[in-house]
Design a protein around this motif. Sequence first.
Motif, PDB file in Angstrom:
ATOM      1  N   ALA A 118       0.836  -1.201   0.000  1.00 28.82           N
ATOM      2  CA  ALA A 118       0.000   0.000   0.000  1.00 28.82           C
ATOM      3  C   ALA A 118       0.873   1.254   0.000  1.00 28.82           C
ATOM      4  O   ALA A 118       0.556   2.254  -0.654  1.00 28.82           O
ATOM      5  N   THR A 119       1.972   1.191   0.726  1.00 35.88           N
ATOM      6  CA  THR A 119       2.917   2.307   0.763  1.00 35.88           C
ATOM      7  C   THR A 119       3.571   2.503  -0.592  1.00 35.88           C
ATOM      8  O   THR A 119       3.705   3.640  -1.081  1.00 35.88           O
ATOM      9  N   LYS A 120       3.965   1.399  -1.210  1.00 35.33           N
ATOM     10  CA  LYS A 120       4.580   1.471  -2.545  1.00 35.33           C
ATOM     11  C   LYS A 120       3.628   2.112  -3.536  1.00 35.33           C
ATOM     12  O   LYS A 120       4.027   2.970  -4.333  1.00 35.33           O
ATOM     13  N   ASP A 121       2.365   1.703  -3.491  1.00 36.56           N
ATOM     14  CA  ASP A 121       1.349   2.295  -4.367  1.00 36.56           C
ATOM     15  C   ASP A 121       1.269   3.801  -4.153  1.00 36.56           C
ATOM     16  O   ASP A 121       1.227   4.588  -5.098  1.00 36.56           O
ATOM     17  N   ASP A 122       1.234   4.195  -2.885  1.00 39.46           N
ATOM     18  CA  ASP A 122       1.049   5.601  -2.554  1.00 39.46           C
ATOM     19  C   ASP A 122       2.263   6.435  -2.952  1.00 39.46           C
ATOM     20  O   ASP A 122       2.116   7.530  -3.498  1.00 39.46           O
ATOM     21  N   LEU A 123       3.454   5.915  -2.690  1.00 42.11           N
ATOM     22  CA  LEU A 123       4.660   6.656  -3.022  1.00 42.11           C
ATOM     23  C   LEU A 123       4.799   6.857  -4.525  1.00 42.11           C
ATOM     24  O   LEU A 123       5.371   7.853  -4.976  1.00 42.11           O
ATOM     25  N   SER A 124       4.260   5.917  -5.312  1.00 40.41           N
ATOM     26  CA  SER A 124       4.322   6.041  -6.767  1.00 40.41           C
ATOM     27  C   SER A 124       3.296   7.041  -7.289  1.00 40.41           C
ATOM     28  O   SER A 124       3.316   7.406  -8.463  1.00 40.41           O
ATOM     29  N   HIS A 125       2.393   7.498  -6.410  1.00 37.46           N
ATOM     30  CA  HIS A 125       1.393   8.495  -6.789  1.00 37.46           C
ATOM     31  C   HIS A 125       1.596   9.782  -5.980  1.00 37.46           C
ATOM     32  O   HIS A 125       0.682  10.314  -5.362  1.00 37.46           O
ATOM     33  N   ASN A 126       2.844  10.246  -5.961  1.00 36.44           N
ATOM     34  CA  ASN A 126       3.190  11.528  -5.325  1.00 36.44           C
ATOM     35  C   ASN A 126       3.023  11.540  -3.814  1.00 36.44           C
ATOM     36  O   ASN A 126       2.823  12.593  -3.220  1.00 36.44           O
ATOM     37  N   ALA A 127       3.088  10.350  -3.207  1.00 39.48           N
ATOM     38  CA  ALA A 127       2.989  10.261  -1.746  1.00 39.48           C
ATOM     39  C   ALA A 127       1.769  11.014  -1.237  1.00 39.48           C
ATOM     40  O   ALA A 127       1.856  11.933  -0.432  1.00 39.48           O
ATOM     41  N   GLU A 128       0.592  10.587  -1.707  1.00 42.19           N
ATOM     42  CA  GLU A 128      -0.638  11.273  -1.334  1.00 42.19           C
ATOM     43  C   GLU A 128      -0.860  11.300   0.170  1.00 42.19           C
ATOM     44  O   GLU A 128      -1.464  12.228   0.706  1.00 42.19           O
ATOM     45  N   LEU A 129      -0.348  10.283   0.858  1.00 37.41           N
ATOM     46  CA  LEU A 129      -0.537  10.247   2.306  1.00 37.41           C
ATOM     47  C   LEU A 129       0.126  11.443   2.977  1.00 37.41           C
ATOM     48  O   LEU A 129      -0.299  11.888   4.042  1.00 37.41           O
ATOM     49  N   ASN A 130       1.167  11.978   2.339  1.00 35.54           N
ATOM     50  CA  ASN A 130       1.811  13.166   2.888  1.00 35.54           C
ATOM     51  C   ASN A 130       0.857  14.355   2.932  1.00 35.54           C
ATOM     52  O   ASN A 130       0.967  15.224   3.798  1.00 35.54           O
ATOM     53  N   VAL A 131      -0.075  14.399   1.973  1.00 30.46           N
ATOM     54  CA  VAL A 131      -1.081  15.455   1.991  1.00 30.46           C
ATOM     55  C   VAL A 131      -1.898  15.361   3.269  1.00 30.46           C
ATOM     56  O   VAL A 131      -2.194  16.367   3.925  1.00 30.46           O
TER      57      VAL A 131
END
Length: 206
Positions: A118-131
């Motif tokens: 899930a983290t890999k997915d998110d990091l490949s999409h501009n780290a949306e979790l950082n938002v």
Amino acid sequence: MTIKPSGRYNENKKNRPDGFVESEVSHMESKATIKHKHILKSAKEYILENDINSLTLDAVAKQAGISKGGLLYHFPNKEALLLEVTQYIFEDFTSRFNEHAMNDSVDKGRWSRALIEATKDDLSHNAELNVGLLASSMLNPDLLTSMSQSYQYMQNKVEQDSIDPVTATIIRLAIDGLYYSELFNIAPLDEKLRENVIQKLINMTK
């Protein structure tokens, strides 16, 4: 970094005996719900394309292609919008976390691998979790409490993962480190090294 799946963006859900959360997806959504989600998605996209400090209701309305009045019908102010954007992002991450675990046929380490994937997915999409992390830092203590509870939810899952709980916790902390290095631009890893780190973490779950 996940919010325990219980919010408005998780469709009717029920717990299964094996610890997964199973969705009963509604086949119909009201126009208001669809528009609400569209605004949240647009706000997230605006922040990713610009920055959170420049976010205004006017900017989000333009991004969503709706009038400001239409946006105010769903979100009376910027704080309310940021609050729900944060919940939207964290709950989406949790949903993907559960989905990865559900699709893993190997019981040992599946929750830790789910977190990694899930983290890999998110990091490949501009780290949306950082938002979500950025938004939460600007909001009220209640959201921070909710985030703390979500961390505990994830920690409980990885500790019950049929691998050494210390190893599972090291994996979770390494994931945190990947996010914070990008969030604060503290020696962020290049793509190749990040991929190698992620693969090493996956190997630790086996």
